[in-house]
Design a protein around this motif. Sequence first.
Motif, PDB file in Angstrom:
ATOM      1  N   LYS A 161      -7.714   5.570 -13.810  1.00 31.05           N
ATOM      2  CA  LYS A 161      -6.977   6.777 -13.690  1.00 31.05           C
ATOM      3  C   LYS A 161      -5.833   6.567 -12.523  1.00 31.05           C
ATOM      4  O   LYS A 161      -6.454   6.504 -11.477  1.00 31.05           O
ATOM      5  CB  LYS A 161      -7.485   7.854 -13.650  1.00 31.05           C
ATOM      6  N   SER A 162      -4.797   6.401 -12.870  1.00 28.98           N
ATOM      7  CA  SER A 162      -3.539   6.204 -11.601  1.00 28.98           C
ATOM      8  C   SER A 162      -3.386   7.410 -11.058  1.00 28.98           C
ATOM      9  O   SER A 162      -3.601   8.563 -11.871  1.00 28.98           O
ATOM     10  CB  SER A 162      -2.235   5.647 -12.278  1.00 28.98           C
ATOM     11  N   GLY A 163      -2.928   7.465  -9.886  1.00 26.56           N
ATOM     12  CA  GLY A 163      -2.597   8.939  -9.123  1.00 26.56           C
ATOM     13  C   GLY A 163      -1.308   9.104  -9.324  1.00 26.56           C
ATOM     14  O   GLY A 163      -0.568   8.694 -10.201  1.00 26.56           O
ATOM     15  N   LEU A 164      -1.044  10.489  -9.100  1.00 29.77           N
ATOM     16  CA  LEU A 164       0.330  10.986  -9.185  1.00 29.77           C
ATOM     17  C   LEU A 164       1.138  10.914  -7.953  1.00 29.77           C
ATOM     18  O   LEU A 164       0.449  10.993  -6.941  1.00 29.77           O
ATOM     19  CB  LEU A 164       0.167  12.431  -9.581  1.00 29.77           C
ATOM     20  N   GLU A 207       9.618  14.829   1.443  1.00 27.05           N
ATOM     21  CA  GLU A 207       8.362  14.114   1.538  1.00 27.05           C
ATOM     22  C   GLU A 207       8.028  13.617   0.416  1.00 27.05           C
ATOM     23  O   GLU A 207       8.112  13.970  -0.785  1.00 27.05           O
ATOM     24  CB  GLU A 207       7.255  15.057   2.136  1.00 27.05           C
ATOM     25  N   TYR A 208       7.480  12.336   0.558  1.00 29.89           N
ATOM     26  CA  TYR A 208       6.876  11.530  -0.681  1.00 29.89           C
ATOM     27  C   TYR A 208       5.462  11.596  -0.681  1.00 29.89           C
ATOM     28  O   TYR A 208       4.701  11.410   0.349  1.00 29.89           O
ATOM     29  CB  TYR A 208       7.313  10.114  -0.482  1.00 29.89           C
ATOM     30  N   ARG A 209       4.848  12.146  -1.577  1.00 26.76           N
ATOM     31  CA  ARG A 209       3.399  12.449  -1.692  1.00 26.76           C
ATOM     32  C   ARG A 209       2.756  11.891  -2.626  1.00 26.76           C
ATOM     33  O   ARG A 209       3.305  11.419  -3.798  1.00 26.76           O
ATOM     34  CB  ARG A 209       3.017  13.955  -1.696  1.00 26.76           C
ATOM     35  N   SER A 210       1.349  11.621  -2.757  1.00 28.23           N
ATOM     36  CA  SER A 210       0.636  10.869  -3.646  1.00 28.23           C
ATOM     37  C   SER A 210      -0.844  11.422  -3.664  1.00 28.23           C
ATOM     38  O   SER A 210      -1.311  11.896  -2.650  1.00 28.23           O
ATOM     39  CB  SER A 210       0.598   9.387  -3.203  1.00 28.23           C
ATOM     40  N   THR A 211      -1.296  11.474  -4.809  1.00 23.98           N
ATOM     41  CA  THR A 211      -2.561  11.934  -4.979  1.00 23.98           C
ATOM     42  C   THR A 211      -3.576  10.717  -5.802  1.00 23.98           C
ATOM     43  O   THR A 211      -2.624   9.988  -6.439  1.00 23.98           O
ATOM     44  CB  THR A 211      -3.004  13.050  -5.981  1.00 23.98           C
ATOM     45  N   SER A 271       7.328   5.587 -16.207  1.00 23.16           N
ATOM     46  CA  SER A 271       7.701   4.655 -15.386  1.00 23.16           C
ATOM     47  C   SER A 271       6.277   4.816 -14.434  1.00 23.16           C
ATOM     48  O   SER A 271       5.925   6.117 -14.119  1.00 23.16           O
ATOM     49  CB  SER A 271       9.197   4.662 -14.578  1.00 23.16           C
ATOM     50  N   ASN A 272       6.368   3.803 -13.394  1.00 21.65           N
ATOM     51  CA  ASN A 272       5.514   4.001 -12.256  1.00 21.65           C
ATOM     52  C   ASN A 272       6.300   4.229 -11.001  1.00 21.65           C
ATOM     53  O   ASN A 272       7.109   3.376 -10.884  1.00 21.65           O
ATOM     54  CB  ASN A 272       4.498   2.692 -12.327  1.00 21.65           C
ATOM     55  N   PHE A 273       5.967   5.294 -10.303  1.00 26.94           N
ATOM     56  CA  PHE A 273       6.729   5.726  -9.299  1.00 26.94           C
ATOM     57  C   PHE A 273       6.798   4.542  -8.147  1.00 26.94           C
ATOM     58  O   PHE A 273       7.644   4.153  -7.462  1.00 26.94           O
ATOM     59  CB  PHE A 273       6.221   6.912  -8.437  1.00 26.94           C
ATOM     60  N   SER A 288       0.747  -1.220   0.100  1.00 28.69           N
ATOM     61  CA  SER A 288      -0.011   0.034  -0.043  1.00 28.69           C
ATOM     62  C   SER A 288       0.850   1.338  -0.036  1.00 28.69           C
ATOM     63  O   SER A 288       1.876   1.325   0.248  1.00 28.69           O
ATOM     64  CB  SER A 288      -0.987  -0.028   1.057  1.00 28.69           C
ATOM     65  N   TRP A 289       0.229   2.524  -0.556  1.00 33.71           N
ATOM     66  CA  TRP A 289       0.927   3.660  -0.295  1.00 33.71           C
ATOM     67  C   TRP A 289       1.515   4.021   0.862  1.00 33.71           C
ATOM     68  O   TRP A 289       2.723   4.483   1.018  1.00 33.71           O
ATOM     69  CB  TRP A 289       0.085   4.652  -1.099  1.00 33.71           C
ATOM     70  N   SER A 290       0.744   3.918   1.853  1.00 37.57           N
ATOM     71  CA  SER A 290       1.232   4.245   3.315  1.00 37.57           C
ATOM     72  C   SER A 290       2.307   3.704   3.616  1.00 37.57           C
ATOM     73  O   SER A 290       3.356   4.046   4.337  1.00 37.57           O
ATOM     74  CB  SER A 290       0.085   4.358   4.079  1.00 37.57           C
TER      75      SER A 290
END
Length: 189
Positions: free
Chosen positions: A35-38, A23-27, A124-126, A2-4
Motif C-alpha cells: 500500500k502506497s503512502g499518501l 509544507e510537503y507531507r507524506s504518510t 498520478s503519483n505525487f 527518498s522522500w526526505s
Amino acid sequence: MSWSKLKQNLESFLCPALYGRVEYRSTSYRYLPDKSGLCYIAVDKKNVFNMSDATTSIRWYQTELEIKNDANIQIPINEEEIETVRKDTKGVVPEDRLIVIARGRKIAEYAKELLSAQSALSKSNFIVVANHFLSAPIEQSLESSDILLNILALVDRRVGKKRILSMAEKMKLKHPMVQYFYELRRSTL
C-alpha cells in the motif's frame, strides 16, 4: 529518490514568503508494503491538498453539469468565439443569444479539460510528478494541464512578481485548487 531528499528539494524551490507556510507531507504504511503512502500539501499547518481526498476545502467536480451550474466559474468570451458561433448558425440567431451559445460551448470544453485533469491527478503519483517538476523547465510546469505541476510551479521562487500578475486571466480557467495557490502566492507579493 527518498522522500526526505525529495521534500528538501521541493522546499528549496519555495518562494521566500511561503517558506514555512507551505509544507510537503507524506504518510507511509510501515507494515503494508503493497500500500502506497499518501502525499499532500499543507498551508499554515492545515492539510489543503490531498489528491483524492474529498474532505479538502477545495471543490472536486464529479460531472460536467456541476461545472456548468457553478456560479463561481467565470468564463471570459471574446469576439472571435462569438464570430465562430455566428458563422456556425449562419447569422439567424439574435446577438444576445450568440453570447450564451459561445459561453455554453466554452464551459463544456472547460468542463471536459477540468474533469480529465482531476482524473489524471487522482491516478498520478505525487513523487513521480514532483520528480518531473524538478527536472523540467518552470515554463513547462506553468503551461501544463496537470494540476499538481501548476501548483508546484506557482509556489516556486523562480516565478517572479511580474509573471504572477500577468497570469490573472489564465488562472480563471484553471482548477479551483490551482486558483487557491495562485491567490496564496499573489497575497505574498
